[in-house]
Design an enzyme around this catalytic site. Structure first.
Site, short mmCIF file in Angstrom:
data_model
loop_
_atom_site.label_atom_id
_atom_site.label_comp_id
_atom_site.label_asym_id
_atom_site.label_seq_id
_atom_site.Cartn_x
_atom_site.Cartn_y
_atom_site.Cartn_z
N GLU A 421 84.53 20.30 89.67
CA GLU A 421 83.67 21.05 90.59
C GLU A 421 82.93 20.07 91.50
O GLU A 421 82.23 19.18 91.03
CB GLU A 421 82.67 21.89 89.80
N LEU A 464 85.34 27.01 89.84
CA LEU A 464 84.26 26.84 88.87
C LEU A 464 84.72 27.45 87.55
O LEU A 464 84.45 28.61 87.25
CB LEU A 464 82.99 27.51 89.39
N ALA A 465 85.42 26.66 86.76
CA ALA A 465 86.01 27.15 85.51
C ALA A 465 86.30 25.95 84.62
O ALA A 465 87.32 25.28 84.78
CB ALA A 465 87.28 27.95 85.79
N GLU A 466 85.39 25.67 83.70
CA GLU A 466 85.51 24.44 82.90
C GLU A 466 86.74 24.44 82.01
O GLU A 466 87.38 23.40 81.83
CB GLU A 466 84.23 24.24 82.06
N GLN A 488 80.61 19.01 85.36
CA GLN A 488 79.45 18.66 86.16
C GLN A 488 78.21 18.35 85.31
O GLN A 488 77.49 17.39 85.58
CB GLN A 488 79.15 19.79 87.13
N ASP A 491 75.85 20.43 79.62
CA ASP A 491 75.38 21.74 79.18
C ASP A 491 76.37 22.86 79.50
O ASP A 491 76.26 23.96 78.96
CB ASP A 491 74.04 22.04 79.85
N ILE A 493 79.81 22.41 79.32
CA ILE A 493 81.14 22.04 78.81
C ILE A 493 81.70 23.08 77.85
O ILE A 493 82.90 23.10 77.57
CB ILE A 493 81.07 20.66 78.11
N PRO A 495 82.58 26.32 77.83
CA PRO A 495 83.78 27.11 78.09
C PRO A 495 85.08 26.33 77.88
O PRO A 495 86.13 26.93 77.64
CB PRO A 495 83.63 27.51 79.57
N HIS A 536 70.25 21.48 81.85
CA HIS A 536 70.65 20.27 82.57
C HIS A 536 70.23 19.01 81.83
O HIS A 536 70.27 17.93 82.41
CB HIS A 536 70.05 20.26 83.98
#
Length: 736
Positions: A421, A464-466, A488, A491, A493, A495, A536
């Site tokens: 991302e 946007l899809a871990e 990114q 916090d 990670i 998914p 974060h």
């Protein structure tokens, strides 16, 4: 978008005599299809008998799915195309060249089982020479990897020199023999229930965005174990739900009819090979047996429903078709079935005599047997600290050195691709070409300029899809690429946890070294941000050091970040590379760039401050805070603290810890994660267990409080370990 639909009620419903070539299948191919289908069904039946005799330990049936599997296998090319099948794909695997004996070896868990050497359940296919990629049990976790596989094949087709292994190279590429075809297709299959998984939709989206040559085959038998399709899928039709995806070719077909199924797969494969985009085959099949032998479908399916399904049994219907069309007579059918039965009896007898794997083999292939990242080969010296004008090189931040290390490694290795991302400079490349924007390069700007230099094929933004980021990276790495992907914030990670825990870290071990996926996942982690708050600022590295097969490193300064990142990229294992956000641009630990060959072995700690009275073991952002506390303690109390920066968390440097504790007789473990169940708890336990005779005091820990990181700086300071907390703990331990 193209769509073809075959009504399952109409296929093979009348007795009209057809020509000897039906749907592209010749007489010989129709006989071959029936042989494959019959063989598949009878292997199921044999395994069920063996399970009831307690000669195998699990059974998963492919019954009812034989026709669509045979059709796919007769359409696609083993060792040319790539396959991510699921557990009902027995007929597909047989069609691609897997032998019944090999399937029975899976059942008995034999050492010679080519899929896993006894490590996985039956029907978890893995045959490298056929490009059947190792399968796992979690539902649908193979789909994103198949997308990555298709991306990898297309990348090599566009950059064929990347497949070469340069002379004298000493990295993962030596052990990745890349093969690719310009018109290859990736096949991935799933049950209808799996279409409820979020990763399915992420994969469909990625395939549509990239117009990838991949066939999604949904084998819809109406049930996900006991849950019927109308409870799984809104409106009861996955075809209806996915019909809006662009760039797709869609087929809906009676998957119990091998002729219609073959024709559907021919159209789908042609669409993909022509580069038009992905295809989606929705095959209506049946499930005449229970989900597995651990399930009893009579508890939730009435006899009337089961009898209705039996009328569409693909094996029976295909046999009748061959008889009706005069392709085989009763004698021919009997002869074929007798040949299959004899082959299966021989295969079962041989498999039951096969030896199990030796117990001592369980530790084999957790990590690469070819590249040892703890070896001196990865212990290189920094280049001379001088700039081009002869002056001393400028000290750079951790962010700077990560950026230049990525740049130099991308120059060295054309297989490296970077995505995640916001990692690109700008997805709308015309803005860059027209110099309308400067470019972003990540929220922390660590990848700034890389897209501009290496192009959009090698550095690009992802949705946007871990899970999709890590799953696609896993598929790419399986193909031989070296994806260096970014999550990114640590916090977010979670998914991707399924992909990391059940796929990335297990692939080499579960395939008995048949496949590997040495991807690198870069993650910004940690607090001390003054305003980062819960989402974060958190740590949690112990969750990942708990995973066999995954390397985990956590540098505390610029020089170590450069050396460890280069090792991570060149090694042959998957690596989680943790980068503390507070340290990105700290004055602590700045260093000149050590040059394009500087590496640090994993599992080699560093003594930051030598001492004789007390050992402090730590890593990450606690290192500078512990150093501050140790220096104060030495000034004020005369206590000499030996401060060890682990740098690498899995593997870690136990020898250095043991030698230091034997010298100082006291140990304190400090870490930023919560005190309970944290990484330091394991280190403390090992010291107490293995170094008890060397201790003159209890092992102490200093860590964050057992709560979440707060937004207000006063609260954050109270939660995270501070220099004064470390100072007081060191002082008390020294005085014990």
């Amino acid at each position: 978008m193209a769509t073809t639909k075959t009504d399952p009620k109409l296929a093979l419903a009348n007795g009209t005599r057809k020509s000897k070539v039906q749907g592209g299948l010749s007489r010989e191919q129709l006989i071959q299809a029936y042989r494959l289908m019959y063989t598949s069904r009878r292997i199921d039946d044999r395994e069920i008998l063996l399970k009831r005799q307690q000669k195998i330990y699990f059974q998963m049936s492919g019954a009812g799915h034989e026709a669509i599997g045979a059709a796919a296998g007769l359409t696609l090319r083993p060792g040319y195309d790539w396959f991510y099948p699921y557990y009902r794909d027995r007929a597909l695997c047989l069609a691609l060249g897997v032998q019944p004996y090999q399937m029975f070896l899976q059942g008995v868990g034999a050492a010679d089982d080519p899929s896993s050497g006894g490590r996985q359940m039956p029907s978890h296919w893995s045959y490298p020479s056929l490009h059947i990629v190792t399968q796992s049990s979690p539902t649908g976790s193979q789909i994103l990897q198949a997308v990555g596989c298709a991306e990898g094949g297309r990348y090599f087709a566009r950059h064929p020199k990347a497949a070469d292994v340069p002379a004298g190279v000493a990295d993962y590429r030596q052990f990745k023999n890349v093969s690719f075809q310009n018109d290859e297709v990736t096949y991935v299959s799933l049950g209808d229930g799996t279409s409820s998984e979020g990763e399915f939709w992420e994969a469909m989206n990625a395939a549509a965005l990239g117009k990838l040559p991949i066939i999604f085959c949904v084998q819809d038998n109406g049930y996900a174990i006991s849950v019927p399709v109308e409870v799984q899928t809104a409106g009861g039709s996955i075809s209806r739900l996915v019909s809006g995806f662009p760039n797709f070719h869609f087929e809906e077909v009676d998957g119990t009819d091998p002729v219609a199924s073959y024709a559907a797969f021919q159209r789908a494969a042609r669409y993909c090979r022509e580069g038009l985009g992905p295809a989606f085959v929705h095959a209506h099949v049946i499930r005449p047996y229970s989900h597995s032998l651990s399930d009893d479908e009579r508890l939730y399916r009435p006899e009337s429903e089961r009898e209705r399904d039996a009328q569409r049994d693909p094996v029976t219907r295909t046999q009748m078709y061959l008889l009706r069309e005069g392709i085989l007579d009763d004698k021919g059918i009997n002869q074929l079935e007798k040949e299959v039965e004899a082959e299966l009896q021989s295969a079962v007898d041989r498999a039951l005599e096969a030896l199990p794997p030796p117990p001592e083999s369980v530790m084999n292939f957790i990590y690469s047997p070819d590249i040892d990242v703890t070896s001196p080969a990865f212990d290189t010296l920094p280049a001379a600290e001088s700039s081009s004008d002869g002056k001393k090189a400028t000290a750079k931040t951790m962010a700077d050195l990560i950026n230049v290390t990525l740049r130099d490694e991308m120059k060295r290795d054309d297989r490296i691709v970077i995505f995640g991302e916001d990692v690109a400079d700008c997805s709308r490349e015309e803005y860059l070409r027209q110099k309308l924007v400067k470019g972003k390069g990540g929220v922390f700007k660590l990848t700034f300029g890389l897209q501009n230099e290496f192009g959009n094929d090698r550095v690009f933004n992802s949705p946007l899809a871990e899970a999709a980021i890590v799953g696609r990276a896993t598929g790419m790495a399986t193909r031989g690429l070296k994806p260096v992907v970014e999550i990114q914030f640590f916090d977010y990670i979670w998914p991707a946890m399924m992909q990391i825990r059940d796929e990335l870290s297990t692939i080499r071990w579960r395939s008995n070294n048949g496949f590997s996926c040495p991807a690198v996942i870069r993650v910004a982690i940690g607090g001390y941000l003054t305003g980062g708050a819960i989402y974060h600022s958190q740590c949690g590295e112990s969750i990942f050091t708990h995973l066999p097969g995954l390397r985990v490193v956590f540098p505390s300064n610029s020089l170590d970040a450069a050396g460890l990142l280069r090792t991570a990229i060149r090694c042959d294992d998957p690596v989680l590379f943790l980068e503390h956000k507070r340290l990105y641009r700290e004055s602590y630990g700045r260093a000149a760039y050590p040059g394009p060959e500087y590496m640090i072995p994993f599992g080699k700690a560093k003594i930051v401050h030598p001492g004789t009275d007390l050992t402090v073991i730590t890593y990450g952002a606690v290192v500078p805070r512990a150093l501050q506390a140790a220096q104060k303690l030495e000034r004020e109390q005369g206590v000499s603290v030996e401060l060890i920066d682990l740098r690498s968390l899995n593997p870690f440097d136990w020898d250095m810890i043991a030698a230091s504790v034997a010298k100082t007789n006291r140990a304190l473990v400090a870490y930023e994660d919560t005190l309970s169940w944290g990484y330091g708890a394991e280190i403390a336990a090992r010291i107490a267990d293995q170094l008890f005779d060397s201790l003159d005091a209890p092992v102490r820990r200093v860590a964050a409080k057992d709560t979440f990181v707060a937004y207000q700086p006063i609260l954050e300071d109270a939660i995270l370990p501070q220099p004064n907390d470390l100072y007081l703990a060191m002082k008390e331990l020294a005085q014990y």
